[in-house]
Enzyme design. Structure first.
Site, mmCIF file in Angstrom:
data_model
loop_
_atom_site.group_PDB
_atom_site.id
_atom_site.type_symbol
_atom_site.label_atom_id
_atom_site.label_comp_id
_atom_site.label_asym_id
_atom_site.label_seq_id
_atom_site.Cartn_x
_atom_site.Cartn_y
_atom_site.Cartn_z
ATOM 1 N N LYS A 217 0.842 -1.203 0.000
ATOM 2 C CA LYS A 217 0.000 0.000 0.000
ATOM 3 C C LYS A 217 0.873 1.247 0.000
ATOM 4 O O LYS A 217 1.696 1.453 0.896
ATOM 5 C CB LYS A 217 -0.905 -0.008 1.236
ATOM 6 C CG LYS A 217 -1.717 1.270 1.440
ATOM 7 C CD LYS A 217 -2.483 1.231 2.760
ATOM 8 C CE LYS A 217 -3.104 2.568 3.097
ATOM 9 N NZ LYS A 217 -3.770 2.567 4.417
ATOM 10 N N ASP A 222 -2.383 10.581 3.832
ATOM 11 C CA ASP A 222 -3.806 10.256 3.944
ATOM 12 C C ASP A 222 -4.517 11.275 4.826
ATOM 13 O O ASP A 222 -4.405 11.242 6.045
ATOM 14 C CB ASP A 222 -3.968 8.846 4.530
ATOM 15 C CG ASP A 222 -5.422 8.426 4.615
ATOM 16 O OD1 ASP A 222 -6.261 9.052 3.942
ATOM 17 O OD2 ASP A 222 -5.721 7.463 5.341
ATOM 18 N N LYS A 229 -9.909 12.980 8.514
ATOM 19 C CA LYS A 229 -9.413 12.577 9.826
ATOM 20 C C LYS A 229 -9.355 13.779 10.767
ATOM 21 O O LYS A 229 -9.177 14.922 10.322
ATOM 22 C CB LYS A 229 -7.988 12.008 9.696
ATOM 23 C CG LYS A 229 -7.869 10.730 8.908
ATOM 24 C CD LYS A 229 -6.401 10.296 8.840
ATOM 25 C CE LYS A 229 -6.243 9.036 8.007
ATOM 26 N NZ LYS A 229 -6.806 7.850 8.664
ATOM 27 N N ASP A 240 1.652 6.224 5.925
ATOM 28 C CA ASP A 240 0.622 5.318 5.423
ATOM 29 C C ASP A 240 1.090 4.560 4.188
ATOM 30 O O ASP A 240 0.320 3.820 3.585
ATOM 31 C CB ASP A 240 -0.670 6.088 5.117
ATOM 32 C CG ASP A 240 -1.911 5.223 5.262
ATOM 33 O OD1 ASP A 240 -1.822 4.167 5.903
ATOM 34 O OD2 ASP A 240 -2.970 5.606 4.740
ATOM 35 N N ASP A 303 -12.067 7.368 3.829
ATOM 36 C CA ASP A 303 -10.878 7.094 4.640
ATOM 37 C C ASP A 303 -10.560 5.593 4.677
ATOM 38 O O ASP A 303 -9.609 5.185 5.313
ATOM 39 C CB ASP A 303 -11.069 7.615 6.067
ATOM 40 C CG ASP A 303 -9.762 7.693 6.837
ATOM 41 O OD1 ASP A 303 -8.691 7.774 6.194
ATOM 42 O OD2 ASP A 303 -9.795 7.648 8.086
ATOM 43 N N GLU A 305 -9.455 3.941 2.105
ATOM 44 C CA GLU A 305 -8.925 4.007 0.738
ATOM 45 C C GLU A 305 -7.846 2.985 0.447
ATOM 46 O O GLU A 305 -7.630 2.601 -0.707
ATOM 47 C CB GLU A 305 -8.379 5.415 0.461
ATOM 48 C CG GLU A 305 -6.956 5.692 0.923
ATOM 49 C CD GLU A 305 -6.742 5.539 2.427
ATOM 50 O OE1 GLU A 305 -5.630 5.140 2.824
ATOM 51 O OE2 GLU A 305 -7.671 5.814 3.205
ATOM 52 N N ARG A 307 -7.629 -0.197 1.037
ATOM 53 C CA ARG A 307 -8.150 -1.442 0.452
ATOM 54 C C ARG A 307 -8.538 -1.252 -1.004
ATOM 55 O O ARG A 307 -8.526 -2.200 -1.792
ATOM 56 C CB ARG A 307 -9.331 -1.944 1.278
ATOM 57 C CG ARG A 307 -10.555 -1.052 1.258
ATOM 58 C CD ARG A 307 -11.496 -1.315 2.415
ATOM 59 N NE ARG A 307 -10.895 -0.972 3.689
ATOM 60 C CZ ARG A 307 -11.504 -1.071 4.862
ATOM 61 N NH1 ARG A 307 -12.747 -1.510 4.916
ATOM 62 N NH2 ARG A 307 -10.878 -0.745 5.980
#
Length: 445
Positions: A217, A222, A229, A240, A303, A305, A307
């Site tokens: 990933k 993010d 967030k 991230d 949020d 995202e 996956r």
């Protein structure tokens, strides 16, 4: 800190308790715990520290970190370790602890410069040096702030692996859309830099019999998108892309240890890279997008995202002939709730793959725990939607399991998922978690 073949003179030497422990001062040996290092003596010829011999790789990692801390406190520049079990893990931990990222400081912080472990030589030494280089590469990627590292510059860093014999291909937004990767394109739509798909290949020695795909990933920052967030939850989001860093660090290690690769094994890394930002073109809750394998996904939570981009990369890796896949991602807060920051969650569709990853993690001193792919939980992502799947049900309970089940919908080969939320950073610094486990897995250790 440089790994040396030997040291004629050491500022600090680590010795291990043996049958002669009775000859040592009681105040030194009393209550000495596994993984701890204690100063034994100081002298003109160098200081001496003592520890219990490590019984496993995890203890050896603790020793390596504790030894570097002691050496730094003492001002020791050259450190020697007597021959010991699990020397590989001790050395890797020490090199990581001594490798201080000073790129963003006016002056480098002091620490040991040279490190040697007696008995570490030959193929073991070559492998340790390769993994250490991979860990360093991964840590530097995660440590880099988002104003310097974005999908474009991450791709540029991946290009440096070409100098080590890797083949590197970069897909930009146009090719990503042409390949039908609608989920990756959607996540990146709010960012000015756009998406990238980074594919790194280490060709097999001889005829290809297996293709191992490592998928990481690569969310370089993010914000959460429109499901934004809170401020406190956003401060560490440059990390991230810890999964991408682990995968690229592994490829850096494997490229340096090509002679150790099993014959016939081709290794590919797939890194879907994007920033999850807010903007006039950003995806919105309720939007529906089509993935590379044709399935449609309703975005309930922008949020969730990670996956989405992993789903596209996994589908592409399967389509391009991967025979086995492992993905690595800082994916869910639910994983941290369940297992904390030290233990990664392992999900898998194949028992043999699970066993090999567990064995490699144990040998590396990195902790994983197998979690269940409880199929009924997927129903929460299939109901109340016009699409094939939702990307979230907005219920934290079982969140890590449900995210893994979502990913399983995009793989057609034996597959494992490592949720490393919390593992990639510690005390504000990158850890390089996963490079040791993945390298050992590929090399069959």
């Amino acid at each position: 800190m440089q790994l040396m073949t030997g040291l004629e003179q050491a500022d600090l030497t680590l010795t291990f308790l043996s049958g002669e422990a009775a000859d040592l001062p009681a105040q030194v040996t009393r209550n000495l715990k596994p993984g701890a290092v204690r100063l034994l003596s100081r002298g003109a010829e160098g200081d001496v520290a003592v520890a219990l011999p490590p019984t496993d790789a995890a203890e050896a990692r603790e020793l390596g970190e504790a030894l570097v801390k002691l050496a730094t406190d003492l001002g020791a520049r050259a450190v020697r370790v007597e021959e010991t079990p699990h020397a590989d893990a001790l050395t890797l931990a020490a090199l990581a602890a001594g490798d201080r990222d000073a790129r963003y400081r006016a002056e480098a912080r002091p620490g040991p410069a040279e490190f040697a472990v007696e008995g570490l030589s030959g193929a073991n030494r070559a492998r340790v040096e390769a993994v250490a280089a991979g860990v360093r590469f991964a840590r530097e990627l995660v440590n880099a702030p988002a104003n310097l590292l974005n999908p474009v510059t991450l791709a540029r860093e991946a290009r440096t692996l070409e100098a080590l014999g890797a083949d590197v291909d970069i897909w930009d937004g146009t090719e990503i859309e042409a390949r039908g990767m609608g989920l990756l394109a959607a996540v990146a739509a709010g960012s000015a830099t756009g998406p990238r798909l980074i594919r790194v290949t280490l060709p097999a020695r001889g005829e290809v019999t297996r293709v191992l795909a490592l998928v990481g990933k690569g969310i370089t920052f993010d914000t959460g998108g429109y499901s934004i967030k809170p401020a406190a939850g956003m401060t560490t989001m440059k990390g991230d892309m810890g999964g991408a860093a682990a995968v690229l660090g592994t490829m850096r290690a494997l490229a340096a240890a090509r002679d150790l690769l099993p014959e016939g094994v081709e290794v590919r890394a797939y890194v879907p890279a994007a920033e999850n930002m807010v903007g006039p073109h950003a995806m919105r809750p309720g939007d529906i997008y089509r993935a590379a394998n044709g399935k449609t996904v309703e975005v309930v939570n922008t949020d969730a995202e990670g996956r989405l981009i992993l789903a596209d990369a996994l589908a592409v890796a399967c389509d391009e002939g991967a025979t086995e896949l492992v993905d690595v991602a800082t994916l869910t807060g639910a994983k941290v709730t369940a297992l904390g920051n030290d233990v990664a969650a392992l999900y898998s569709t194949d028992a043999d793959l699970t066993a090999r990853l567990q064995a490699s993690a144990e040998a590396s001193g990195e902790f994983v725990w197998e979690m269940p792919l409880h199929a009924p939980y997927l129903k929460a992502f299939q109901k109340d939607t016009l699409a094939d799947l939702r990307n979230s049900d907005m219920v934290p309970a079982g969140g890590s399991i449900k995210a893994a089940l979502f990913l399983r919908e995009f793989v057609t080969r034996p597959w494992a998922h490592l949720d490393i939320a919390g593992n990639a950073m510690k005390d504000g610094q990158a850890t390089g978690w996963g490079v040791g486990t993945l390298t050992g897995y590929v090399l069959g250790r």
